[in-house]
Design a protein around this motif. Structure first.
Motif, PDB file in Angstrom:
ATOM      1  N   ARG A 140      47.010  35.491  39.595  1.00  0.00           N
ATOM      2  CA  ARG A 140      45.762  35.310  38.613  1.00  0.00           C
ATOM      3  C   ARG A 140      45.398  36.353  37.818  1.00  0.00           C
ATOM      4  NH1 ARG A 140      41.970  30.808  41.693  1.00  0.00           N
ATOM      5  NH2 ARG A 140      43.696  29.500  42.283  1.00  0.00           N
ATOM      6  N   GLU A 142      42.856  37.872  36.527  1.00  0.00           N
ATOM      7  CA  GLU A 142      41.448  37.797  36.616  1.00  0.00           C
ATOM      8  C   GLU A 142      40.847  38.577  35.729  1.00  0.00           C
ATOM      9  OE1 GLU A 142      39.344  36.106  38.563  1.00  0.00           O
ATOM     10  OE2 GLU A 142      40.920  35.276  40.318  1.00  0.00           O
ATOM     11  N   ARG A 151      38.610  40.093  45.036  1.00  0.00           N
ATOM     12  CA  ARG A 151      39.223  39.298  43.872  1.00  0.00           C
ATOM     13  C   ARG A 151      40.383  40.036  43.251  1.00  0.00           C
ATOM     14  NH1 ARG A 151      37.561  35.410  41.058  1.00  0.00           N
ATOM     15  NH2 ARG A 151      35.589  35.183  42.041  1.00  0.00           N
ATOM     16  N   SER A 152      41.597  39.872  43.615  1.00  0.00           N
ATOM     17  CA  SER A 152      42.623  40.668  43.146  1.00  0.00           C
ATOM     18  C   SER A 152      43.301  39.622  42.332  1.00  0.00           C
ATOM     19  CB  SER A 152      43.510  41.184  44.262  1.00  0.00           C
ATOM     20  OG  SER A 152      43.645  39.981  45.155  1.00  0.00           O
ATOM     21  N   GLU A 410      32.989  32.886  48.468  1.00  0.00           N
ATOM     22  CA  GLU A 410      33.801  31.900  48.962  1.00  0.00           C
ATOM     23  C   GLU A 410      34.929  32.043  49.355  1.00  0.00           C
ATOM     24  OE1 GLU A 410      34.802  29.537  45.573  1.00  0.00           O
ATOM     25  OE2 GLU A 410      36.716  29.026  46.338  1.00  0.00           O
ATOM     26  N   ARG A 450      41.191  37.603  51.006  1.00  0.00           N
ATOM     27  CA  ARG A 450      39.706  37.622  50.776  1.00  0.00           C
ATOM     28  C   ARG A 450      39.073  37.495  52.146  1.00  0.00           C
ATOM     29  NH1 ARG A 450      36.773  33.932  46.341  1.00  0.00           N
ATOM     30  NH2 ARG A 450      37.865  35.279  44.737  1.00  0.00           N
TER      31      ARG A 450
HETATM   32  P1  ATP Z   1      36.577  31.942  42.440  1.00  0.00           P
HETATM   33  O1  ATP Z   1      35.545  31.201  41.959  1.00  0.00           O
HETATM   34  O2  ATP Z   1      36.203  32.991  43.550  1.00  0.00           O
HETATM   35  O3  ATP Z   1      37.539  32.822  41.563  1.00  0.00           O
HETATM   36  P2  ATP Z   1      38.263  29.774  42.795  1.00  0.00           P
HETATM   37  O4  ATP Z   1      37.503  28.762  42.613  1.00  0.00           O
HETATM   38  O5  ATP Z   1      39.181  30.231  41.399  1.00  0.00           O
HETATM   39  O6  ATP Z   1      37.504  31.131  43.428  1.00  0.00           O
HETATM   40  P3  ATP Z   1      40.314  28.527  44.118  1.00  0.00           P
HETATM   41  O7  ATP Z   1      41.240  28.243  43.200  1.00  0.00           O
HETATM   42  O8  ATP Z   1      39.566  27.145  45.039  1.00  0.00           O
HETATM   43  O9  ATP Z   1      39.382  29.748  44.012  1.00  0.00           O
HETATM   44  O10 ATP Z   1      41.136  29.071  45.446  1.00  0.00           O
HETATM   45  C1  ATP Z   1      41.223  28.825  46.750  1.00  0.00           C
HETATM   46  C2  ATP Z   1      40.695  30.220  47.471  1.00  0.00           C
HETATM   47  O11 ATP Z   1      41.442  31.414  47.171  1.00  0.00           O
HETATM   48  C3  ATP Z   1      39.165  30.624  47.263  1.00  0.00           C
HETATM   49  O12 ATP Z   1      38.272  29.955  48.159  1.00  0.00           O
HETATM   50  C4  ATP Z   1      39.340  32.172  47.527  1.00  0.00           C
HETATM   51  O13 ATP Z   1      39.282  32.311  48.910  1.00  0.00           O
HETATM   52  C5  ATP Z   1      40.767  32.750  47.147  1.00  0.00           C
HETATM   53  N1  ATP Z   1      40.742  33.255  45.958  1.00  0.00           N
HETATM   54  C6  ATP Z   1      40.617  32.695  44.614  1.00  0.00           C
HETATM   55  N2  ATP Z   1      40.779  33.849  43.770  1.00  0.00           N
HETATM   56  C7  ATP Z   1      41.173  34.776  44.437  1.00  0.00           C
HETATM   57  C8  ATP Z   1      41.204  36.191  43.672  1.00  0.00           C
HETATM   58  N3  ATP Z   1      41.188  36.424  42.722  1.00  0.00           N
HETATM   59  N4  ATP Z   1      41.544  37.207  44.768  1.00  0.00           N
HETATM   60  C9  ATP Z   1      41.568  36.755  46.180  1.00  0.00           C
HETATM   61  N5  ATP Z   1      41.109  35.398  46.795  1.00  0.00           N
HETATM   62  C10 ATP Z   1      40.941  34.604  45.644  1.00  0.00           C
END
Ligand code: ATP
Ligand code: MG
Length: 573
Positions: A140, A142, A151-152, A410, A450
């Motif tokens: 992603r 981000e 958040r990677s 989260e 995470r």
């Molecule tokens: P966030 O709101 O933190 O961006 P998300 O709602 O986009 O999370 P989901 O799509 O539900 O996350 O992804 C499932 C899990 O993956 C999340 O609960 C989180 O633990 C993890 N996750 C999501 N984005 C990242 C990221 N950029 N880096 C590390 N872990 C992530």
């Protein structure tokens, strides 16, 4: 493993780029290194813990009958075009083209591919329910990669998808998954909470997030200590405040409407000063752009609007505050003087407004407000809904006691998707009578990198990490104080082999370093059990210490081996 041969590049200094404890410690303990913004390599110690977390997750997924497989991370655009997410993901999706110009992406999440695979292979009710999962890199782009692996842009996710015949089946799969998540996070030594989460405008009948409370978290959690209610702030329900300490609003006389010149007062603070009353006597009228429509939304003067609730209520894909020109065009006044009267757009009103009497709103004329405004008499609402943001001290929607708000991270998310993807991808099954139905789907994710950072966030002190035994890269570290002393080395080796042969994972710090340096490193990398072999080695006595406790005990060699075994086996599930 002998420390002299290990690749553990520890750092003495706190790296300047790392703001939070877990990020600092992951760098300092030599667990990770940055390759590019939001992209990290896991070094041997870090990778061992990552694999242990994966293993716990695997065991708990397998326990509920979920089956592991692996999908490609490189995916053709068509898969996401069917569901519309090729557009919806926008710049967060890493996109690329092959040599013939065809569009591909690196998968950010895999609902579509799983639904497609199941559609192609499963057609009978007899194969359902089915839960599939994978542990795989997600990509992603981000906007703000932060806090190291928290958040990677590339991260490992356990993503699972359930396929059921109907909603009742989905409830069962979802329940199993929730229990599995609870076991996973407990086994990882986390103190977590489960909160109700927003399912978004894309549908879905329920969703919960697993969070750890942390000041550095990007989420806000509303929770009630009296009844246990907990929700993400985006979702947290609000009940209208009791108007003027319980006064029955219907008995309050509606006063005559008055237009008041308020030349320099446009913000709530300025109006409070001008009218000399509380911010609760005002109603804010906010103008929003909802897809291609302009709407007005009203909340009490001291409240904040919750954009997620508003967006869900309107069912729009894009929602933002209208720009000043649009506000002027719609209201005929500058920003700060908008009000509900005379507007010919939809007016969505927060539930609390309905109970207010004789309040103040903008007059849609620069420099003027109306006083003694009453809904019904002076303007009509298109709709009344809960659109405000909960805040600390609000009444709990379940038990009315005051709620608290804290920040959270989260770590996992479970989601009842329903038939959104299965309908879009034509993922259907035939029931007993040969009738077609769309499968009912759930989606469940845990961010493993995470999660690892979250474990450190909750388990550290000023000297370093305190790994729970279940995920520690090694269980025991043996420190011979003087490696040139043959007696000490002989005892250290004996303990080493004694523990290894019992399945305990052991590091032997055979480096020619001062004991102080070795203790510091052992604390930094957080190995749960430390056995020091020093002067009393000749008498068969060693020092036994747990990382989480300050107590050092002298034990006979065999007792130290046994205690360590007990500590490790005792905490294994
Ligand atoms: P966030 O709101 O933190 O961006 P998300 O709602 O986009 O999370 P989901 O799509 O539900 O996350 O992804 C499932 C899990 O993956 C999340 O609960 C989180 O633990 C993890 N996750 C999501 N984005 C990242 C990221 N950029 N880096 C590390 N872990 C992530
Ligand atoms: Mg996200």
């Amino acid at each position: 493993m002998r420390v002299s041969q290990m690749f553990i590049p520890t750092l003495r200094e706190v790296p300047a780029e790392a703001e939070i404890a877990s990020h600092q410690l992951m760098l300092r303990a030599g667990l990770i290194r940055k390759t590019a913004s939001g992209i990290y390599a896991f070094l041997p110690l870090g990778y061992r813990t990552l694999r242990k977390i994966e293993q716990i997750i695997r065991e708990e997924m397998d326990r509920i009958g979920a089956q592991e497989l692996i999908m490609p991370a490189l995916l053709p655009a068509e898969v996401y075009q069917f569901s519309g997410r090729w557009e919806i993901f926008g710049p967060e999706m890493f996109r690329l083209k092959d040599r013939s110009g065809r569009d591909f992406c690196l998968g950010p999440t895999h609902e579509e591919v799983f639904a497609e695979t199941v559609r192609n292979e499963i057609c009978s009710y007899r194969s359902l329910p089915m839960i599939l999962y994978q542990i795989q890199e997600k990509y992603r782009d981000e906007i703000r990669p932060r806090f190291g692996v928290m958040r990677s842009r590339e991260f490992v996710m356990k993503d699972a998808y359930s396929f059921d015949r109907n909603e009742e089946g989905l409830d069962i799969s979802y329940g199993k998954m929730r229990e599995a998540y609870e076991r996973i996070f407990k086994r990882c030594g986390l103190d977590y909470i489960v909160v109700d989460a927003d399912s978004g405008v894309m549908g879905g009948s329920g969703s919960q997030e697993f969070m750890i409370k942390s000041e550095t978290g990007e989420e806000e959690i509303v929770f009630c200590e009296s009844c246990g209610y907990a929700a993400n702030i985006e979702k947290a329900q609000c009940v209208p405040d009791v108007y003027r300490s319980g006064e029955d609003t219907s008995s309050i006389e509606e006063l005559p409407l008055e237009k008041v010149a308020t030349p320099d007062a446009r913000t709530i603070e300025e109006l409070v000063e001008f009218f000399g009353c509380s911010s609760k006597e005002f109603a804010k009228t906010l103008i929003y752009q909802a897809d291609d429509k302009i709407i007005a939304a009203m909340v009490r003067g001291d409240r904040e609007l919750n954009q997620t609730k508003l967006q869900n209520h309107l069912g729009c894909t894009e929602l933002s505050m209208a720009d000043p020109e649009t506000v002027k065009r719609i209201t005929g006044a500058e920003v700060g003087f908008a009000g509900p009267m005379g507007l010919n757009i939809d007016i969505l009103v927060d539930t609390e407004i309905a109970g207010m009497r004789n309040f103040v709103v903008g007059a849609n004329e620069t420099g003027y407000h109306f006083k003694n405004v009453n809904m019904g008499r002076d303007f009509k609402a298109t709709d009344i809904a809960d659109i405000r943001k909960a805040k600390e001290g609000d009444g709990c929607p379940i038990c009315s006691n005051p709620v608290k708000v804290s920040r959270g991270i989260e770590i996992g998310h479970i989601f009842k998707l329903g038939t959104k993807y299965t309908k879009a991808l034509n993922c259907i099954y035939l029931d007993e009578s040969g009738k077609e139905h769309p499968m009912v789907m759930g989606s469940y994710g845990i961010g493993i990198n995470r999660l690892m950072a979250a474990i450190i966030e909750q388990n550290n002190d000023e000297n370093g990490i305190l790994w729970p035994v279940s995920v520690a890269p090694y269980h025991v570290i043996i420190i011979p104080v003087n490696t040139t002393n043959p007696v000490q080395m002989e005892v250290a080796e004996r303990i080493y082999y004694g523990l290894c042969s019992a399945g305990v994972e052991v590091m032997l710090d055979d480096r020619d370093e001062r004991a102080g340096v070795k203790f510091k490193d052992a604390d930094l990398i957080g190995i749960p059990i430390r056995i020091t072999v020093g002067k009393k080695a000749g008498e068969g006595i060693v020092e036994y210490k747990l990382r989480k406790s300050a107590q050092i005990r002298e034990l006979k060699v065999d007792d130290a081996i046994n205690e360590a075994k007990q500590e490790v086996i005792g905490t294994a599930f």
